[in-house]
Motif scaffolding. Sequence first.
Motif, PDB file in Angstrom:
ATOM      1  N   TRP A 339       0.838  -1.205   0.000  1.00 23.00           N
ATOM      2  CA  TRP A 339       0.000   0.000   0.000  1.00 23.00           C
ATOM      3  C   TRP A 339       0.874   1.256   0.000  1.00 23.00           C
ATOM      4  O   TRP A 339       0.625   2.216  -0.727  1.00 23.00           O
ATOM      5  N   TRP A 340       1.935   1.230   0.813  1.00 27.99           N
ATOM      6  CA  TRP A 340       2.814   2.398   0.929  1.00 27.99           C
ATOM      7  C   TRP A 340       3.526   2.667  -0.388  1.00 27.99           C
ATOM      8  O   TRP A 340       3.555   3.808  -0.870  1.00 27.99           O
ATOM      9  N   MET A 341       4.086   1.644  -0.998  1.00 31.54           N
ATOM     10  CA  MET A 341       4.747   1.812  -2.294  1.00 31.54           C
ATOM     11  C   MET A 341       3.749   2.306  -3.346  1.00 31.54           C
ATOM     12  O   MET A 341       4.061   3.186  -4.160  1.00 31.54           O
ATOM     13  N   THR A 342       2.561   1.751  -3.333  1.00 32.26           N
ATOM     14  CA  THR A 342       1.548   2.115  -4.323  1.00 32.26           C
ATOM     15  C   THR A 342       1.128   3.569  -4.165  1.00 32.26           C
ATOM     16  O   THR A 342       1.053   4.325  -5.141  1.00 32.26           O
ATOM     17  N   SER A 343       0.861   3.979  -2.932  1.00 37.27           N
ATOM     18  CA  SER A 343       0.391   5.348  -2.705  1.00 37.27           C
ATOM     19  C   SER A 343       1.497   6.370  -2.936  1.00 37.27           C
ATOM     20  O   SER A 343       1.226   7.504  -3.338  1.00 37.27           O
ATOM     21  N   LEU A 345       3.900   6.095  -5.252  1.00 37.86           N
ATOM     22  CA  LEU A 345       4.377   6.129  -6.638  1.00 37.86           C
ATOM     23  C   LEU A 345       3.309   6.422  -7.680  1.00 37.86           C
ATOM     24  O   LEU A 345       3.629   6.838  -8.791  1.00 37.86           O
ATOM     25  N   HIS A 346       2.034   6.207  -7.363  1.00 40.24           N
ATOM     26  CA  HIS A 346       0.963   6.398  -8.344  1.00 40.24           C
ATOM     27  C   HIS A 346       0.340   7.787  -8.211  1.00 40.24           C
ATOM     28  O   HIS A 346       0.074   8.251  -7.101  1.00 40.24           O
ATOM     29  N   VAL A 347       0.093   8.393  -9.345  1.00 40.76           N
ATOM     30  CA  VAL A 347      -0.486   9.733  -9.357  1.00 40.76           C
ATOM     31  C   VAL A 347      -1.994   9.627  -9.166  1.00 40.76           C
ATOM     32  O   VAL A 347      -2.666   8.834  -9.837  1.00 40.76           O
ATOM     33  N   ALA A 348      -2.537  10.425  -8.234  1.00 40.27           N
ATOM     34  CA  ALA A 348      -3.970  10.403  -7.957  1.00 40.27           C
ATOM     35  C   ALA A 348      -4.749  10.778  -9.211  1.00 40.27           C
ATOM     36  O   ALA A 348      -4.420  11.750  -9.889  1.00 40.27           O
ATOM     37  N   PHE A 354      -2.475  18.435  -3.387  1.00 46.23           N
ATOM     38  CA  PHE A 354      -1.989  18.187  -2.032  1.00 46.23           C
ATOM     39  C   PHE A 354      -1.336  16.804  -1.956  1.00 46.23           C
ATOM     40  O   PHE A 354      -0.222  16.652  -1.436  1.00 46.23           O
ATOM     41  N   THR A 355      -2.033  15.788  -2.494  1.00 46.21           N
ATOM     42  CA  THR A 355      -1.483  14.433  -2.495  1.00 46.21           C
ATOM     43  C   THR A 355      -0.190  14.369  -3.293  1.00 46.21           C
ATOM     44  O   THR A 355       0.764  13.684  -2.903  1.00 46.21           O
ATOM     45  N   ARG A 356      -0.140  15.094  -4.390  1.00 45.25           N
ATOM     46  CA  ARG A 356       1.066  15.099  -5.222  1.00 45.25           C
ATOM     47  C   ARG A 356       2.262  15.632  -4.444  1.00 45.25           C
ATOM     48  O   ARG A 356       3.360  15.068  -4.492  1.00 45.25           O
ATOM     49  N   ARG A 357       2.060  16.704  -3.687  1.00 46.61           N
ATOM     50  CA  ARG A 357       3.156  17.270  -2.885  1.00 46.61           C
ATOM     51  C   ARG A 357       3.597  16.289  -1.800  1.00 46.61           C
ATOM     52  O   ARG A 357       4.785  16.170  -1.493  1.00 46.61           O
ATOM     53  N   LEU A 358       2.632  15.580  -1.209  1.00 48.12           N
ATOM     54  CA  LEU A 358       2.980  14.589  -0.189  1.00 48.12           C
ATOM     55  C   LEU A 358       3.825  13.465  -0.781  1.00 48.12           C
ATOM     56  O   LEU A 358       4.787  13.008  -0.159  1.00 48.12           O
ATOM     57  N   GLN A 359       3.459  13.022  -1.989  1.00 46.61           N
ATOM     58  CA  GLN A 359       4.230  11.967  -2.644  1.00 46.61           C
ATOM     59  C   GLN A 359       5.675  12.386  -2.856  1.00 46.61           C
ATOM     60  O   GLN A 359       6.611  11.647  -2.539  1.00 46.61           O
ATOM     61  N   LEU A 360       5.860  13.550  -3.422  1.00 49.64           N
ATOM     62  CA  LEU A 360       7.217  14.014  -3.709  1.00 49.64           C
ATOM     63  C   LEU A 360       8.013  14.195  -2.430  1.00 49.64           C
ATOM     64  O   LEU A 360       9.212  13.893  -2.375  1.00 49.64           O
ATOM     65  N   SER A 361       7.347  14.667  -1.372  1.00 49.84           N
ATOM     66  CA  SER A 361       8.029  14.808  -0.092  1.00 49.84           C
ATOM     67  C   SER A 361       8.479  13.447   0.432  1.00 49.84           C
ATOM     68  O   SER A 361       9.615  13.301   0.915  1.00 49.84           O
ATOM     69  N   GLN A 362       7.607  12.448   0.325  1.00 50.24           N
ATOM     70  CA  GLN A 362       7.967  11.107   0.793  1.00 50.24           C
ATOM     71  C   GLN A 362       9.098  10.518  -0.033  1.00 50.24           C
ATOM     72  O   GLN A 362      10.015   9.886   0.494  1.00 50.24           O
ATOM     73  N   LEU A 363       9.043  10.700  -1.340  1.00 52.27           N
ATOM     74  CA  LEU A 363      10.108  10.191  -2.204  1.00 52.27           C
ATOM     75  C   LEU A 363      11.449  10.840  -1.869  1.00 52.27           C
ATOM     76  O   LEU A 363      12.477  10.154  -1.774  1.00 52.27           O
ATOM     77  N   ARG A 364      11.444  12.147  -1.700  1.00 56.84           N
ATOM     78  CA  ARG A 364      12.700  12.845  -1.375  1.00 56.84           C
ATOM     79  C   ARG A 364      13.258  12.358  -0.044  1.00 56.84           C
ATOM     80  O   ARG A 364      14.476  12.170   0.105  1.00 56.84           O
ATOM     81  N   TYR A 365      12.374  12.158   0.926  1.00 55.69           N
ATOM     82  CA  TYR A 365      12.819  11.680   2.231  1.00 55.69           C
ATOM     83  C   TYR A 365      13.380  10.268   2.128  1.00 55.69           C
ATOM     84  O   TYR A 365      14.432   9.957   2.708  1.00 55.69           O
ATOM     85  N   THR A 366      12.700   9.401   1.378  1.00 54.17           N
ATOM     86  CA  THR A 366      13.118   8.005   1.266  1.00 54.17           C
ATOM     87  C   THR A 366      14.516   7.889   0.667  1.00 54.17           C
ATOM     88  O   THR A 366      15.317   7.055   1.099  1.00 54.17           O
ATOM     89  N   VAL A 367      14.829   8.713  -0.318  1.00 55.91           N
ATOM     90  CA  VAL A 367      16.134   8.588  -0.978  1.00 55.91           C
ATOM     91  C   VAL A 367      17.227   9.392  -0.273  1.00 55.91           C
ATOM     92  O   VAL A 367      18.408   9.207  -0.586  1.00 55.91           O
ATOM     93  N   SER A 368      16.860  10.243   0.675  1.00 55.08           N
ATOM     94  CA  SER A 368      17.870  11.067   1.357  1.00 55.08           C
ATOM     95  C   SER A 368      18.141  10.607   2.787  1.00 55.08           C
ATOM     96  O   SER A 368      19.159  10.982   3.374  1.00 55.08           O
TER      97      SER A 368
END
Length: 389
Positions: A339-343, A345-348, A354-368
């Motif tokens: 569920w976490w990977m899906t939410s 990586l997939h665009v709403a 708002f969801t888009r910004r949350l996704q990018l924030s999570q991605l940046r955090y995960t790789v940093s």
Amino acid sequence: MRTQVGIVGAGPAGLLLSHLLALAGIDSVVLETRSRAYVEQRVRAGVLEHPTVELLREVGLAERLDREGMPHEGVSLRFEGEDHRIDFADLVGRGITVYGQQEVVKDLIAARLRDGGDLRFEVADVTLDGLADTPVIAYTDADGQRHELRCDVVAGCDGFHGISRGAYAPEMFEREYPYAWLGILAKAAPTHHELVYANHDRGFALYSMRSPEITRLYLQVPPDTDVHDWSDARIWDELGTRLAAEGFTLNEGPVLEKGVTGMRSVVAEPMRHGRLFLAGDAAHIVPPTGAKGMNLAIADVRVLADALTAFLARGDERGVDAYSDTCLRRVWRAEHFSWWMTSMLHVAPDGDAFTRRLQLSQLRYTVSSRAAATSLAENYTGLPYGGVR
């Protein structure tokens, strides 16, 4: 006819369970509605977790896997046009192996037939009865003859649409996702040595492979997508857009398969009813983003084989009584990760900013963050058996 364990379904779960039981001296019969050719050619998952590979080696099923499998020590998360590699080997000291589910099935069938295993394909009208204490599986064989198979226990390994889950009324936990995957199998040599998970404004894309000559690629699409609306040229064009990154090239080639797969999460609780035990997709479905489906099935039957051996050989019921709870701990961990990977990586589909910004924030955090990347690596490569609490 009589056997100790009647197994419904000749996918990875049913076949591996039969193999594990045979090693412990427990008899089984495997019943499958499809033909042998069909189950051996059915293309499904291709990522084997580290514990899955180790188990197949341990039980003598990894000769071809070790020769033809493609070990990977990381994956790439691609977003905002850049690649960010998650280094599994560095973070958790293990990796995954790309080896198609149909190849695992071929290896299992060959091993069971070599060792005298009882596999019965193309059966029909399968019914289950006496599940409380004296199970009977009735079926019609390929020649039209009706049979009854009396068992000590039944293992339901016949998938989401099989009869086993419908034999009782488990509590169902479900979630439908508002997108699907358009997947292709292409005769095109991979140009990248590891999987790429891409988050793009136009939707998710996955770059993977099945062999040094075959690539497997996916695009996020709406669930009601008609595959006929997507020409090969349109698919390659969209893949090129979503997977674009500096230095990355995409080999194109003849499309061998094309299909649309919906995404959902399903868990049936409990996974046991009397002397019926569910395993694999009969008990749970995960979205494919976390690469957990086949690996969960294999984890289930590893637990089940030990439990049934103790029960049938020594009368010890502790394992069978704990089976459902033991497996569900791993199942829910895999459901959460998927569920976490899906939410992430997939665009709403509604274009929610708002969801888009949350996704990018999570991605940046995960790789940093090493801690966040380690959590992804730990779950993706597979938690040790017995390590889920």
